[in-house]
Design a protein around this motif. Structure first.
Motif, PDB file in Angstrom:
ATOM      1  N   ASN A 504       6.648 -21.012  10.022  1.00 31.17           N
ATOM      2  CA  ASN A 504       5.855 -21.680   8.978  1.00 31.17           C
ATOM      3  C   ASN A 504       5.410 -20.641   7.946  1.00 31.17           C
ATOM      4  N   PHE A 505       5.867 -20.811   6.718  1.00 29.40           N
ATOM      5  CA  PHE A 505       5.558 -19.825   5.674  1.00 29.40           C
ATOM      6  C   PHE A 505       4.056 -19.719   5.409  1.00 29.40           C
ATOM      7  N   SER A 506       3.384 -20.837   5.392  1.00 31.45           N
ATOM      8  CA  SER A 506       1.944 -20.855   5.118  1.00 31.45           C
ATOM      9  C   SER A 506       1.176 -20.063   6.185  1.00 31.45           C
ATOM     10  N   HIS A 507       1.583 -20.281   7.441  1.00 30.87           N
ATOM     11  CA  HIS A 507       0.913 -19.563   8.525  1.00 30.87           C
ATOM     12  C   HIS A 507       1.182 -18.065   8.431  1.00 30.87           C
ATOM     13  N   PHE A 508       2.410 -17.710   8.060  1.00 32.22           N
ATOM     14  CA  PHE A 508       2.749 -16.296   7.886  1.00 32.22           C
ATOM     15  C   PHE A 508       1.855 -15.650   6.809  1.00 32.22           C
ATOM     16  N   SER A 509       1.715 -16.326   5.669  1.00 36.49           N
ATOM     17  CA  SER A 509       0.887 -15.788   4.574  1.00 36.49           C
ATOM     18  C   SER A 509      -0.553 -15.603   5.022  1.00 36.49           C
ATOM     19  N   LYS A 510      -1.040 -16.589   5.763  1.00 34.43           N
ATOM     20  CA  LYS A 510      -2.430 -16.533   6.220  1.00 34.43           C
ATOM     21  C   LYS A 510      -2.651 -15.346   7.161  1.00 34.43           C
ATOM     22  N   MET A 511      -1.744 -15.189   8.150  1.00 28.35           N
ATOM     23  CA  MET A 511      -1.899 -14.113   9.129  1.00 28.35           C
ATOM     24  C   MET A 511      -1.662 -12.744   8.481  1.00 28.35           C
ATOM     25  N   PHE A 512      -0.722 -12.685   7.544  1.00 32.24           N
ATOM     26  CA  PHE A 512      -0.457 -11.422   6.844  1.00 32.24           C
ATOM     27  C   PHE A 512      -1.677 -10.991   6.035  1.00 32.24           C
ATOM     28  N   LYS A 513      -2.297 -11.952   5.355  1.00 32.94           N
ATOM     29  CA  LYS A 513      -3.477 -11.628   4.533  1.00 32.94           C
ATOM     30  C   LYS A 513      -4.650 -11.219   5.413  1.00 32.94           C
ATOM     31  N   LYS A 514      -4.743 -11.876   6.583  1.00 34.18           N
ATOM     32  CA  LYS A 514      -5.813 -11.528   7.509  1.00 34.18           C
ATOM     33  C   LYS A 514      -5.693 -10.072   7.959  1.00 34.18           C
ATOM     34  N   THR A 516      -3.921  -7.582   6.230  1.00 34.63           N
ATOM     35  CA  THR A 516      -3.766  -6.576   5.165  1.00 34.63           C
ATOM     36  C   THR A 516      -4.693  -6.798   3.964  1.00 34.63           C
ATOM     37  N   ASN A 517      -5.402  -7.910   3.977  1.00 34.40           N
ATOM     38  CA  ASN A 517      -6.292  -8.282   2.858  1.00 34.40           C
ATOM     39  C   ASN A 517      -5.525  -8.581   1.572  1.00 34.40           C
ATOM     40  N   MET A 518      -4.276  -8.911   1.666  1.00 34.86           N
ATOM     41  CA  MET A 518      -3.521  -9.365   0.495  1.00 34.86           C
ATOM     42  C   MET A 518      -2.365 -10.235   0.976  1.00 34.86           C
ATOM     43  N   ASN A 519      -1.906 -11.119   0.093  1.00 35.22           N
ATOM     44  CA  ASN A 519      -0.806 -11.990   0.506  1.00 35.22           C
ATOM     45  C   ASN A 519       0.520 -11.234   0.381  1.00 35.22           C
ATOM     46  N   PRO A 520       1.590 -11.754   1.008  1.00 37.75           N
ATOM     47  CA  PRO A 520       2.873 -11.039   1.035  1.00 37.75           C
ATOM     48  C   PRO A 520       3.424 -10.730  -0.349  1.00 37.75           C
ATOM     49  N   ASN A 521       3.269 -11.643  -1.306  1.00 36.00           N
ATOM     50  CA  ASN A 521       3.805 -11.422  -2.645  1.00 36.00           C
ATOM     51  C   ASN A 521       3.101 -10.267  -3.341  1.00 36.00           C
ATOM     52  N   ASP A 522       1.742 -10.236  -3.236  1.00 30.59           N
ATOM     53  CA  ASP A 522       0.973  -9.141  -3.837  1.00 30.59           C
ATOM     54  C   ASP A 522       1.347  -7.804  -3.192  1.00 30.59           C
ATOM     55  N   TYR A 523       1.545  -7.859  -1.877  1.00 24.17           N
ATOM     56  CA  TYR A 523       1.912  -6.613  -1.176  1.00 24.17           C
ATOM     57  C   TYR A 523       3.239  -6.079  -1.699  1.00 24.17           C
ATOM     58  N   ARG A 524       4.185  -6.987  -1.910  1.00 33.38           N
ATOM     59  CA  ARG A 524       5.485  -6.557  -2.431  1.00 33.38           C
ATOM     60  C   ARG A 524       5.347  -6.019  -3.852  1.00 33.38           C
ATOM     61  N   GLN A 525       4.521  -6.648  -4.674  1.00 41.15           N
ATOM     62  CA  GLN A 525       4.328  -6.199  -6.055  1.00 41.15           C
ATOM     63  C   GLN A 525       3.807  -4.768  -6.096  1.00 41.15           C
ATOM     64  N   GLN A 526       2.919  -4.438  -5.178  1.00 34.95           N
ATOM     65  CA  GLN A 526       2.316  -3.094  -5.168  1.00 34.95           C
ATOM     66  C   GLN A 526       3.178  -2.054  -4.463  1.00 34.95           C
ATOM     67  N   ASN A 527       3.881  -2.502  -3.406  1.00 30.02           N
ATOM     68  CA  ASN A 527       4.577  -1.520  -2.575  1.00 30.02           C
ATOM     69  C   ASN A 527       6.099  -1.705  -2.507  1.00 30.02           C
ATOM     70  N   GLY A 528       6.576  -2.765  -3.174  1.00 38.48           N
ATOM     71  CA  GLY A 528       7.973  -3.110  -3.000  1.00 38.48           C
ATOM     72  C   GLY A 528       8.930  -2.326  -3.852  1.00 38.48           C
ATOM     73  N   VAL A 529      10.211  -2.743  -3.771  1.00 35.23           N
ATOM     74  CA  VAL A 529      11.307  -2.073  -4.478  1.00 35.23           C
ATOM     75  C   VAL A 529      11.078  -2.115  -5.979  1.00 35.23           C
ATOM     76  N   GLN A 530      10.602  -3.222  -6.531  1.00 35.67           N
ATOM     77  CA  GLN A 530      10.396  -3.374  -7.972  1.00 35.67           C
ATOM     78  C   GLN A 530       9.347  -2.409  -8.490  1.00 35.67           C
ATOM     79  N   SER A 531       8.262  -2.244  -7.723  1.00 30.43           N
ATOM     80  CA  SER A 531       7.187  -1.337  -8.180  1.00 30.43           C
ATOM     81  C   SER A 531       7.686   0.095  -8.196  1.00 30.43           C
ATOM     82  N   GLU A 532       8.565   0.434  -7.235  1.00 31.04           N
ATOM     83  CA  GLU A 532       9.106   1.803  -7.199  1.00 31.04           C
ATOM     84  C   GLU A 532      10.001   2.054  -8.409  1.00 31.04           C
TER      85      GLU A 532
END
Length: 538
Positions: A504-514, A516-532
């Protein structure tokens, strides 16, 4: 279709018969002619003849002489006499020699065809009878075996009159004075793994050898497979001698020695007592009881004669002592004591199948008790095929029981030692989690089963050793893997969720944010391939 031979010294008679006779309607496929006895014999030498139509008075040998020769050399041929002589003396001789019909010349076509029809009917009946006799000859051993099987499973009651009637119905003839002696051959174990087909081949070899070495001691014998690895030999005796049992025992000993050497097995022979047909069932039941209670000896001959069972009170070993030994891991001491105890029972003839079963049950209970104290799931520890096979065979014999005990103690000790080595257990759980992170239904019960521990025991043990619960550790590992996939790949976030065990994508986002204090998309924006890539451009 039938083959006809006409024998007459008058050629016009032969031609007249050939002209009047409809070969097709009379089912004649081949027609031969002869003018005298010598020619007729030559035709018999080259062709099978079903019906012979013959004159009586002929040169070079009469028809009666020819019929005498035919009866001796070709008795299956039916003969019809066609003669001008109405003399009763000739007719009488013809009938005595087995002539089917005696016709007077000139015979009407209808009379001749009626005689031929009578011959065909008789030949057909004889062929059917011959076929039945062939089947009886071929199937007789099977009929006898079926008869004995019906007697042993009590489809035929063991009553003298009923058995005699059943035998007569099947055309099995036994004299009232005939006696029978059953011998049970029981395979205890094969020395190498065999498929079902290979086992049947080996049992066939055992039967053939028994036929040569055991059945020859009697007038005759019947062998019946009554169960897997169990062959019953029923010996028939016209006269039973006092030394028969002794001779039979020696033959059985030689038979066992040959089977051990050539057929890779251990087996025992159980010799019954001599009895009439209605007594066979009780004798066989006695042999089966002997076999069931033989848990101590291999490759031995036993006799039912004079065998009595006396109840003996046997004291079972103190399982509390063995339990303490197992807790301490002294496996060799347990096996040594168990072996010594069983060998003592064998020496004193105090061991039977019932006692062996009791010992097995007590030992099993003791083992499970010790494993339970250590938090080990015993039913999971012993669910492998080897453990199950050894357990199934454990109550068959002392040899099998000791093999099962040794396997059980060794496996229990090894797992108990693994549990006591906390690092190895925790590492095993962590490795299992790492391999199965994508499995959304990975549960505490599954992890406990992997290390043969009770789920509650594993939970307490894991938190004690790691400072974190299994649930929190599992979430931590999934989030860490998700971080790596988000930062190191351009995999869609939905696929990342599936890869770390979230359907369940929604559950994944919720547990990931719990975590890391950020949702998966924000995490990728800051640390992902595109930001590099952006960082590189600057």
């Amino acid at each position: 279709m039938y083959r006809l031979l006409i024998v007459d010294d008058e050629k016009h008679v032969i031609e007249g018969i050939k002209f009047d006779l409809d070969l097709v309607s009379n089912e004649i496929s081949e027609l031969y002619t002869a003018n005298n006895m010598r020619q007729a014999i030559e035709i018999f030498a080259e062709h099978p003849i079903d019906i012979m139509l013959c004159d009586i008075e002929m040169p070079q040998g009469s028809g009666l002489e020819l019929l005498t020769w035919v009866r001796e050399n070709h008795p299956e041929t039916e003969t019809i006499f066609l003669t001008a002589h109405a003399d009763f003396k000739y007719a009488k001789q013809a009938i005595q020699l087995g002539s089917l019909e005696y016709l007077i010349k000139p015979a009407l076509v209808d009379e001749l065809e009626a005689a031929l029809s009578k011959a065909r009917i008789k030949i057909s009946e004889q062929n059917k009878l011959h076929h039945v006799n062939q089947l009886w000859s071929q199937n007789h051993p099977l009929l006898v075996e079926r008869f004995w099987m019906d007697l042993l499973d009590q489809t035929i009651p063991s009553h003298k009159t009923v058995i005699q009637e059943a035998a007569e119905q099947r055309n099995l003839v036994y004299t009232e004075t005939m006696t029978f002696l059953p011998v049970l051959i029981s395979v205890q174990r094969w020395h190498k793994p065999l498929s079902i087909r290979e086992e049947k081949i080996m049992e066939y070899a055992l039967k053939n050898t028994a036929q040569e070495m055991i059945v020859q001691q009697a007038t005759n014998g019947q062998m019946i497979s009554i169960d897997r690895g169990k062959i019953l030999v029923i010996l028939y005796f016209d006269t039973y001698k006092d030394d028969t049992l002794d001779q039979l025992a020696r033959s059985a000993e030689d038979y066992i020695a040959s089977c051990v050497q050539y057929f890779y097995c251990d087996l025992c022979c159980y010799i019954g007592t001599n009895g009439y047909m209605h007594e066979v069932l009780s004798i066989v039941q006695g042999l089966i009881a002997l076999d069931n209670n033989n848990v101590a000896f291999n490759n031995k001959v036993f006799s039912l004669k004079g065998k009595t069972v006396s109840p003996v009170q046997i004291k079972l070993p103190n399982m509390a002592v063995w339990s303490a030994m197992l807790k301490k891991g002294t496996k060799e001491k347990i096996i040594s004591e168990a072996t010594e105890y069983l060998e003592h029972l064998v020496r004193t003839d105090g061991l039977d199948a019932n006692l062996l079963r009791q010992l097995y049950e007590d030992f099993l209970q003791m083992t499970y008790f010790v494993l339970n104290l250590k938090g080990i799931q015993a039913h999971q520890l012993f669910c492998d095929e080897l453990s199950l096979q050894l357990s199934r065979n454990a109550t068959r014999s002392v040899t099998d029981l000791i093999a099962w005990m040794r396997h059980t103690v060794e496996k229990a000790k090894d797992q108990a030692e693994a549990v006591e080595e906390a690092i190895s257990v925790i590492d095993s759980v962590k490795k299992y989690i790492a391999v199965h992170l994508s499995q959304s239904e990975l549960s505490r019960d599954e992890l406990a089963e992997h290390v043969y521990l009770h789920p509650d025991y594993l939970s307490r043990f894991f938190k004690k050793e790691t400072g974190i619960s299994i649930t929190d550790y599992l979430l931590q590992e999934r989030v860490n893997l998700a971080k790596g996939l988000l930062s190191k790949s351009d995999m869609p976030i939905g696929n990342v969720a599936l890869s770390v065990g979230f359907s369940n994508f929604s559950h994944f986002s919720k547990m990931f944010k719990k975590a890391t204090n950020m949702n998966p998309n924000d995490y990728r924006q800051q640390n992902g391939v595109q930001s590099e890539k952006k960082s590189g451009k600057r």
